[in-house]
Design a protein around this motif. Sequence first.
Motif, short mmCIF file in Angstrom:
data_model
loop_
_atom_site.label_atom_id
_atom_site.label_comp_id
_atom_site.label_asym_id
_atom_site.label_seq_id
_atom_site.Cartn_x
_atom_site.Cartn_y
_atom_site.Cartn_z
N MET A 74 0.40 -1.44 -0.37
CA MET A 74 0.23 0.62 0.16
C MET A 74 0.82 1.11 0.39
SD MET A 74 -3.17 -0.24 2.23
CE MET A 74 -3.08 -2.06 3.20
N HIS A 75 0.12 2.09 -0.48
CA HIS A 75 0.42 3.33 -0.58
C HIS A 75 0.79 4.13 1.08
CE1 HIS A 75 0.67 8.13 -0.57
NE2 HIS A 75 1.34 8.07 -2.19
N MET A 78 -2.74 5.59 1.97
CA MET A 78 -3.62 4.28 2.44
C MET A 78 -3.02 3.93 3.69
SD MET A 78 -6.60 3.47 1.57
CE MET A 78 -6.30 4.27 -0.41
N ARG A 79 -2.21 3.43 3.95
CA ARG A 79 -1.23 2.89 4.68
C ARG A 79 -2.21 3.71 6.51
NH1 ARG A 79 3.89 1.95 4.82
NH2 ARG A 79 3.48 1.45 2.43
N TRP A 82 -5.92 3.44 6.47
CA TRP A 82 -6.31 2.29 7.39
C TRP A 82 -5.96 2.15 9.02
CZ3 TRP A 82 -10.15 -1.33 5.65
CH2 TRP A 82 -10.28 -1.11 4.54
N TRP A 85 -8.41 4.49 10.94
CA TRP A 85 -9.88 4.15 10.83
C TRP A 85 -9.98 3.19 11.24
CZ3 TRP A 85 -10.85 -1.62 10.08
CH2 TRP A 85 -12.28 -2.10 9.57
N LEU A 122 -12.84 3.14 1.88
CA LEU A 122 -11.44 2.86 2.53
C LEU A 122 -11.07 1.49 1.40
CD1 LEU A 122 -10.18 3.77 5.40
CD2 LEU A 122 -9.79 4.68 3.20
N LEU A 123 -12.44 0.48 1.70
CA LEU A 123 -12.01 -1.14 0.96
C LEU A 123 -11.56 -0.40 -0.61
CD1 LEU A 123 -10.98 -3.89 1.33
CD2 LEU A 123 -13.40 -4.07 0.92
N SER A 125 -11.56 1.80 -2.18
CA SER A 125 -9.64 2.96 -3.02
C SER A 125 -8.61 2.13 -2.82
CB SER A 125 -9.59 3.92 -1.46
OG SER A 125 -10.96 5.34 -1.60
N THR A 126 -8.65 1.03 -2.08
CA THR A 126 -7.52 0.29 -1.98
C THR A 126 -6.86 -0.66 -3.28
OG1 THR A 126 -7.45 -0.37 0.86
CG2 THR A 126 -6.50 -1.00 -0.27
N ILE A 127 -8.48 -1.14 -3.52
CA ILE A 127 -8.67 -2.23 -4.25
C ILE A 127 -8.63 -2.18 -5.82
CG2 ILE A 127 -10.20 -3.63 -5.43
CD1 ILE A 127 -11.25 -4.56 -2.90
N GLY A 129 -8.23 2.23 -6.17
CA GLY A 129 -7.55 3.11 -6.74
C GLY A 129 -6.05 3.19 -7.25
#
Length: 135
Positions: A74-75, A78-79, A82, A85, A122-123, A125-127, A129
């Motif tokens: 992950m970027h 993004m970490r 998370w 969150w 977030l999920l 965006s992670t998948i 993004g």
Amino acid sequence: MRASDADRDRVAAVLREHTAQGRINMDEFNERLEQLYQSKTYGDLAKLTADLPDVDLRARPAKITPTPQSKQGMHTGMRAAWGAWAAAGAVNWVIWLIVSVTSGHLIYPWPLWVMGPWGAILLMSTIFGSGHRRP
């Protein structure tokens, strides 16, 4: 003839190189460095390196700065998202648990409404993004 600061810097670089190659130890290096910055003439500077072989600093390879390797995963942003969150969710669940225990019965699990939509966004965006960063 009097030595300049640039001359002293060149001799300091030579001393660092000899220390790196193991010709002089750190104690000797520190002693010579003290004497170096008290030196006034070229003769004083020459005495500091008289027992060492000549080093041509111009022939040394240029410093190669390592290029940052692209990390798998992950970027950093993004970490961090998370992490925020998870921290917010943990705080909400602790509050829910305290209220449930003090009231004597389990109350509606409202932290799900905080964590659910935020986690879903977030999920996604992670998948899905984009993999490239903006300048």
